[in-house]
Every structure is written in structure tokens, then in C-alpha cells.
Design a protein around this motif. Structure first.
Motif, short mmCIF file in Angstrom:
data_model
loop_
_atom_site.label_atom_id
_atom_site.label_comp_id
_atom_site.label_asym_id
_atom_site.label_seq_id
_atom_site.Cartn_x
_atom_site.Cartn_y
_atom_site.Cartn_z
N TYR A 1 32.15 -66.43 76.27
CA TYR A 1 31.41 -67.56 75.72
C TYR A 1 29.99 -67.14 75.36
O TYR A 1 29.53 -66.07 75.75
N GLN A 2 29.31 -68.00 74.62
CA GLN A 2 27.93 -67.75 74.23
C GLN A 2 27.04 -68.66 75.07
O GLN A 2 27.24 -69.88 75.09
N GLY B 1 22.06 -67.51 73.44
CA GLY B 1 22.76 -66.84 72.35
C GLY B 1 23.45 -65.55 72.74
O GLY B 1 24.02 -64.87 71.89
N GLN B 2 23.39 -65.19 74.02
CA GLN B 2 24.02 -63.97 74.50
C GLN B 2 25.51 -64.19 74.72
O GLN B 2 25.93 -65.26 75.17
N ILE B 3 26.31 -63.19 74.41
CA ILE B 3 27.74 -63.25 74.67
C ILE B 3 27.99 -62.89 76.13
O ILE B 3 27.52 -61.85 76.59
N CYS B 4 28.69 -63.75 76.84
CA CYS B 4 28.99 -63.53 78.25
C CYS B 4 30.49 -63.39 78.44
O CYS B 4 31.27 -64.10 77.79
N LEU C 1 34.33 -77.01 79.95
CA LEU C 1 35.12 -76.32 80.96
C LEU C 1 34.28 -76.23 82.22
O LEU C 1 33.08 -75.94 82.15
N VAL C 2 34.90 -76.50 83.34
CA VAL C 2 34.27 -76.27 84.64
C VAL C 2 34.90 -74.99 85.17
O VAL C 2 36.12 -74.93 85.38
N VAL D 1 32.69 -71.62 73.92
CA VAL D 1 33.75 -70.73 74.38
C VAL D 1 34.40 -70.05 73.17
O VAL D 1 34.83 -70.71 72.23
N ILE D 2 34.44 -68.74 73.20
CA ILE D 2 34.99 -67.97 72.09
C ILE D 2 36.46 -67.62 72.35
O ILE D 2 37.30 -67.84 71.49
N MET D 3 36.74 -67.10 73.56
CA MET D 3 38.11 -66.69 73.90
C MET D 3 38.41 -66.93 75.37
O MET D 3 37.51 -66.88 76.20
N VAL D 4 39.68 -67.18 75.64
CA VAL D 4 40.20 -67.24 77.00
C VAL D 4 41.40 -66.31 77.03
O VAL D 4 42.37 -66.51 76.29
#
Length: 83
Positions: free
Chosen positions: A33-34, A38-41, A59-60, A72-75
Motif C-alpha cells: 500500500y501507499q 506517498g511511500q510504498i509499504c 482494511l484493518v 492498497v495496491i496489492m494483496v
């Protein structure tokens, strides 16, 4: 707004169902996620719940951290956001 015309702050039914399956299974997932800076985590956490508040889905994860689905970018390698 139709079910297929969702805003970036909400997720479609199929993605919501997938996230609810993760929450129900309590298995660890890789979540990309971002953050607000703005950092990708990339974290490996349990998805505890998916909440809807004021037209936004969250999301919790882990021990209670809330992440807006629009960040959220990917799961587990499955892309949630459009490219």
C-alpha cells in the motif's frame, strides 16, 4: 452509482469478497500500500476486517492499523487498484 461504477474509495463486490475471505481465515497476507507520505509499504499482516465508513472502505490489518482501500495496491500479488 451502479455496483460496477464504484469510486476509488470503495471496492467492487468481488474484491470485497476476497478481502472478507482473508479476514475470515486470519492468515497472513502480503499487503502493498501507499502511506500518507506517498511511500510504498510492504507488510505481512493478518487482515482483521474490512470496514465501510462514510462512503470509504478500510482494511484493518495487524494490531488495528486502518488503511483506506484506495491506498492498497496489492494483496498477495493480486492488484486491487487500476494501473
Amino acid at each position: 452509482m451502479s455496483a460496477s461504477d464504484s469510486s476509488p474509495s470503495t471496492v467492487c463486490w468481488s474484491v470485497q469478497n476476497m478481502l472478507r475471505e482473508y479476514a475470515g481465515s486470519q492468515r497472513i497476507a502480503e499487503i502493498v500500500y501507499q502511506d500518507s507520505a506517498g511511500q510504498i509499504c510492504v507488510v505481512h499482516e493478518v487482515i482483521r476486517d474490512i470496514l465501510s465508513r462514510a462512503g470509504h472502505d478500510f482494511l484493518v490489518i495487524g494490531k488495528g492499523k486502518m488503511v483506506g482501500v484506495e491506498h492498497v495496491i496489492m494483496v498477495d500479488g493480486q492488484r486491487l487498484t487500476k494501473e
